[in-house]
Design a protein around this motif. Structure first.
Motif, PDB file in Angstrom:
ATOM      1  N   HIS A 239      -9.051  14.836  -2.503  1.00 36.95           N
ATOM      2  CA  HIS A 239      -8.900  16.280  -2.307  1.00 36.95           C
ATOM      3  C   HIS A 239      -9.081  16.563  -0.823  1.00 36.95           C
ATOM      4  O   HIS A 239     -10.179  16.442  -0.280  1.00 36.95           O
ATOM      5  N   SER A 240      -7.978  16.897  -0.142  1.00 36.46           N
ATOM      6  CA  SER A 240      -8.044  17.095   1.301  1.00 36.46           C
ATOM      7  C   SER A 240      -6.829  17.850   1.790  1.00 36.46           C
ATOM      8  O   SER A 240      -5.746  17.770   1.209  1.00 36.46           O
ATOM      9  N   ASP A 241      -7.012  18.578   2.880  1.00 32.75           N
ATOM     10  CA  ASP A 241      -5.881  19.104   3.639  1.00 32.75           C
ATOM     11  C   ASP A 241      -5.125  17.919   4.219  1.00 32.75           C
ATOM     12  O   ASP A 241      -5.731  16.980   4.755  1.00 32.75           O
ATOM     13  N   VAL A 242      -3.813  17.933   4.140  1.00 29.84           N
ATOM     14  CA  VAL A 242      -3.041  16.761   4.540  1.00 29.84           C
ATOM     15  C   VAL A 242      -3.204  16.449   6.024  1.00 29.84           C
ATOM     16  O   VAL A 242      -3.276  15.275   6.425  1.00 29.84           O
ATOM     17  N   PHE A 243      -3.324  17.474   6.867  1.00 28.75           N
ATOM     18  CA  PHE A 243      -3.468  17.223   8.296  1.00 28.75           C
ATOM     19  C   PHE A 243      -4.817  16.582   8.600  1.00 28.75           C
ATOM     20  O   PHE A 243      -4.904  15.676   9.436  1.00 28.75           O
ATOM     21  N   ASP A 244      -5.861  17.046   7.925  1.00 30.22           N
ATOM     22  CA  ASP A 244      -7.181  16.432   8.090  1.00 30.22           C
ATOM     23  C   ASP A 244      -7.146  14.980   7.615  1.00 30.22           C
ATOM     24  O   ASP A 244      -7.721  14.090   8.261  1.00 30.22           O
ATOM     25  N   PHE A 245      -6.480  14.752   6.502  1.00 26.79           N
ATOM     26  CA  PHE A 245      -6.409  13.398   5.939  1.00 26.79           C
ATOM     27  C   PHE A 245      -5.682  12.453   6.897  1.00 26.79           C
ATOM     28  O   PHE A 245      -6.159  11.348   7.177  1.00 26.79           O
ATOM     29  N   LEU A 246      -4.526  12.878   7.387  1.00 20.85           N
ATOM     30  CA  LEU A 246      -3.745  12.024   8.282  1.00 20.85           C
ATOM     31  C   LEU A 246      -4.475  11.772   9.593  1.00 20.85           C
ATOM     32  O   LEU A 246      -4.423  10.668  10.152  1.00 20.85           O
ATOM     33  N   GLN A 247      -5.153  12.794  10.089  1.00 19.46           N
ATOM     34  CA  GLN A 247      -5.881  12.657  11.343  1.00 19.46           C
ATOM     35  C   GLN A 247      -7.049  11.673  11.211  1.00 19.46           C
ATOM     36  O   GLN A 247      -7.300  10.859  12.111  1.00 19.46           O
ATOM     37  N   ALA A 248      -7.752  11.727  10.088  1.00 17.05           N
ATOM     38  CA  ALA A 248      -8.960  10.913   9.907  1.00 17.05           C
ATOM     39  C   ALA A 248      -8.673   9.514   9.373  1.00 17.05           C
ATOM     40  O   ALA A 248      -9.539   8.634   9.466  1.00 17.05           O
ATOM     41  N   SER A 249      -7.482   9.304   8.830  1.00 15.01           N
ATOM     42  CA  SER A 249      -7.200   8.042   8.153  1.00 15.01           C
ATOM     43  C   SER A 249      -7.167   6.865   9.124  1.00 15.01           C
ATOM     44  O   SER A 249      -6.520   6.912  10.176  1.00 15.01           O
TER      45      SER A 249
ATOM     46  N   ARG B 169       0.853  -1.185   0.000  1.00 20.64           N
ATOM     47  CA  ARG B 169       0.000   0.000   0.000  1.00 20.64           C
ATOM     48  C   ARG B 169       0.894   1.242   0.000  1.00 20.64           C
ATOM     49  O   ARG B 169       1.757   1.398   0.875  1.00 20.64           O
ATOM     50  N   ILE B 170       0.677   2.114  -0.987  1.00 17.45           N
ATOM     51  CA  ILE B 170       1.529   3.294  -1.165  1.00 17.45           C
ATOM     52  C   ILE B 170       0.655   4.539  -1.217  1.00 17.45           C
ATOM     53  O   ILE B 170      -0.357   4.580  -1.924  1.00 17.45           O
ATOM     54  N   LEU B 171       1.060   5.555  -0.473  1.00 17.30           N
ATOM     55  CA  LEU B 171       0.364   6.841  -0.452  1.00 17.30           C
ATOM     56  C   LEU B 171       1.341   7.940  -0.845  1.00 17.30           C
ATOM     57  O   LEU B 171       2.452   8.003  -0.309  1.00 17.30           O
ATOM     58  N   GLU B 172       0.921   8.814  -1.764  1.00 20.88           N
ATOM     59  CA  GLU B 172       1.727   9.995  -2.084  1.00 20.88           C
ATOM     60  C   GLU B 172       1.038  11.239  -1.554  1.00 20.88           C
ATOM     61  O   GLU B 172      -0.119  11.514  -1.869  1.00 20.88           O
ATOM     62  N   LEU B 173       1.761  11.993  -0.748  1.00 21.11           N
ATOM     63  CA  LEU B 173       1.272  13.259  -0.223  1.00 21.11           C
ATOM     64  C   LEU B 173       1.657  14.377  -1.186  1.00 21.11           C
ATOM     65  O   LEU B 173       2.791  14.436  -1.666  1.00 21.11           O
ATOM     66  N   GLY B 174       0.718  15.284  -1.466  1.00 20.60           N
ATOM     67  CA  GLY B 174       0.991  16.343  -2.424  1.00 20.60           C
ATOM     68  C   GLY B 174       1.229  15.778  -3.800  1.00 20.60           C
ATOM     69  O   GLY B 174       2.218  16.113  -4.466  1.00 20.60           O
TER      70      GLY B 174
ATOM     71  N   ILE C 208       2.528  11.186   9.580  1.00 26.33           N
ATOM     72  CA  ILE C 208       3.017  10.172   8.647  1.00 26.33           C
ATOM     73  C   ILE C 208       3.421   8.910   9.404  1.00 26.33           C
ATOM     74  O   ILE C 208       3.102   7.778   8.995  1.00 26.33           O
ATOM     75  N   LYS C 209       4.112   9.092  10.513  1.00 26.82           N
ATOM     76  CA  LYS C 209       4.540   7.944  11.310  1.00 26.82           C
ATOM     77  C   LYS C 209       3.329   7.131  11.774  1.00 26.82           C
ATOM     78  O   LYS C 209       3.355   5.897  11.784  1.00 26.82           O
ATOM     79  N   LYS C 210       2.243   7.812  12.133  1.00 24.09           N
ATOM     80  CA  LYS C 210       1.034   7.151  12.637  1.00 24.09           C
ATOM     81  C   LYS C 210       0.422   6.211  11.592  1.00 24.09           C
ATOM     82  O   LYS C 210      -0.071   5.136  11.938  1.00 24.09           O
ATOM     83  N   ILE C 211       0.447   6.617  10.315  1.00 24.00           N
ATOM     84  CA  ILE C 211      -0.224   5.807   9.291  1.00 24.00           C
ATOM     85  C   ILE C 211       0.700   4.790   8.625  1.00 24.00           C
ATOM     86  O   ILE C 211       0.261   4.027   7.775  1.00 24.00           O
TER      87      ILE C 211
ATOM     88  N   GLY D 134      -3.254   8.953  -3.796  1.00 20.36           N
ATOM     89  CA  GLY D 134      -2.618  10.222  -3.498  1.00 20.36           C
ATOM     90  C   GLY D 134      -3.592  11.178  -2.845  1.00 20.36           C
ATOM     91  O   GLY D 134      -4.814  10.977  -2.873  1.00 20.36           O
ATOM     92  N   VAL D 135      -3.049  12.229  -2.270  1.00 13.93           N
ATOM     93  CA  VAL D 135      -3.868  13.280  -1.662  1.00 13.93           C
ATOM     94  C   VAL D 135      -3.230  14.620  -1.979  1.00 13.93           C
ATOM     95  O   VAL D 135      -2.002  14.752  -2.013  1.00 13.93           O
ATOM     96  N   ASP D 136      -4.060  15.619  -2.250  1.00 14.82           N
ATOM     97  CA  ASP D 136      -3.558  16.956  -2.555  1.00 14.82           C
ATOM     98  C   ASP D 136      -4.593  17.987  -2.135  1.00 14.82           C
ATOM     99  O   ASP D 136      -5.805  17.743  -2.240  1.00 14.82           O
TER     100      ASP D 136
END
Length: 246
Positions: A99-109, A54-59, A137-140, A79-81
C-alpha cells in the motif's frame, strides 16, 4: 493550493475506490475475464521470461493480474496500489501487495525488475506526472527490462466514454502520443497493438468477426474524411516497451 486540493480530492476517491466504484462483488468473474485477456494479449511475451523473473504490477487493484502470474508459475511477483481498500482485498487472497503512493514507492525502491506491468494505470496521471512516472519505471527496470501497459485509446470510437467514465482519469493517449513520450524517456517500442478481446466460444467469435468488418467501414470513413487509415480502433490498446541500454 490548487494542486494540494486536487491531490487531496484524488486520494479521497482512491481511498473509497473499491466501495464506491469498482466493487460489484464479482471478483471471480473479473478474475476469469482478466485471465482470458492475459492469455490472448500477454501469453506470447510471458513465455519468453523465466519463472524467476521479477515482476511488478503498478496499480494492481485486487490482484487479479498477480493471481494470473502466480498460476503461470512466476515465483517473484508483487504489486503496489494507493487504494488501501484494494490492497486489503488483494491481501485476503494471499497476494503480495504494497500500500503506497506509486511515486513514493518508485523513489524508495532499491529493487529492480525484469518486467513492470501498468494495466489501466497511466491514464490516472497528468502529463507532467506521467513523465515523472515513466522515469521512475525506467529507474527500477533491469537492463533490457520491459514495460507492458494497457490504456484507453484516444483515437478509439468511444474514447470519451472511457476517459470521462472515471473521475480519476487525467490523461488519454493515442498510440502516437504514447510512442512519443516513451521514446523521449528512453524506451524502445517493441509493439503497440489492439487490446484483443478473447474469442473463446461462438458468441465471442461472431463478435470478433463483426468487429473486423466494422473496422473496414471505420477506415473507409476516415479515408474519405482525412485520407488516412489507422490500425488501432479498440477501446484500449497495449504497448510493450523495452528499456534502452545507453
Amino acid at each position: 493550493m490548487a494542486d494540494y486540493i486536487m491531490t487531496q480530492f484524488r486520494q479521497a476517491l482512491y481511498d473509497q475506490y473499491l466501495s464506491t466504484f469498482k466493487d460489484d462483488g464479482t471478483w471471480k468473474r473479473k478474475q476469469a475475464i482478466l485471465h482470458n485477456w492475459c492469455e490472448k494479449n500477454l501469453q506470447p511475451f510471458l513465455e519468453r521470461l523465466s519463472e524467476q523473473s521479477r515482476i511488478l504490477e503498478l496499480g494492481c487493484g485486487r490482484g487479479q493480474m498477480l493471481d494470473f502470474l502466480n498460476k503461470q508459475g512466476f515465483s517473484s511477483v508483487e504489486g503496489v496500489d494507493t487504494s488501501e481498500e484494494q490492497v486489503m482485498a488483494a491481501e485476503r487472497y494471499g497476494l503480495p501487495v504494497y500500500h503506497s503512493d506509486v511515486f513514493d514507492f518508485l523513489q524508495a525502491s532499491h529493487q529492480t525488475y525484469d518486467l513492470v506491468l501498468a494495466i489501466d494505470f497511466v491514464e490516472h496521471f497528468t502529463r507532467q506526472e506521467l513523465i515523472q512516472l515513466l522515469y521512475g519505471i525506467k529507474k527500477i527496470l533491469n537492463k533490457g527490462g520491459h514495460l507492458i501497459l494497457r490504456t484507453p485509446n484516444g483515437q478509439g470510437i468511444f474514447a470519451g466514454q472511457i476517459i470521462y467514465g472515471d473521475l480519476t482519469h487525467m490523461t488519454i493517449l493515442t498510440p502516437q502520443s504514447l510512442r512519443q513520450i516513451l521514446r523521449f524517456i528512453g524506451f524502445e517500442i517493441v509493439s503497440i497493438k489492439e487490446s484483443i478481446f478473447p474469442t473463446k466460444g461462438i458468441k465471442r467469435k461472431i463478435r470478433y468477426i463483426l468487429w473486423n468488418l466494422l473496422k473496414i467501414g471505420l477506415n473507409l470513413m476516415r479515408k474519405i474524411s482525412s485520407g488516412k487509415n489507422q490500425d488501432i480502433w479498440t477501446e484500449n490498446f497495449v504497448c510493450i516497451a523495452k528499456k534502452q541500454i545507453n
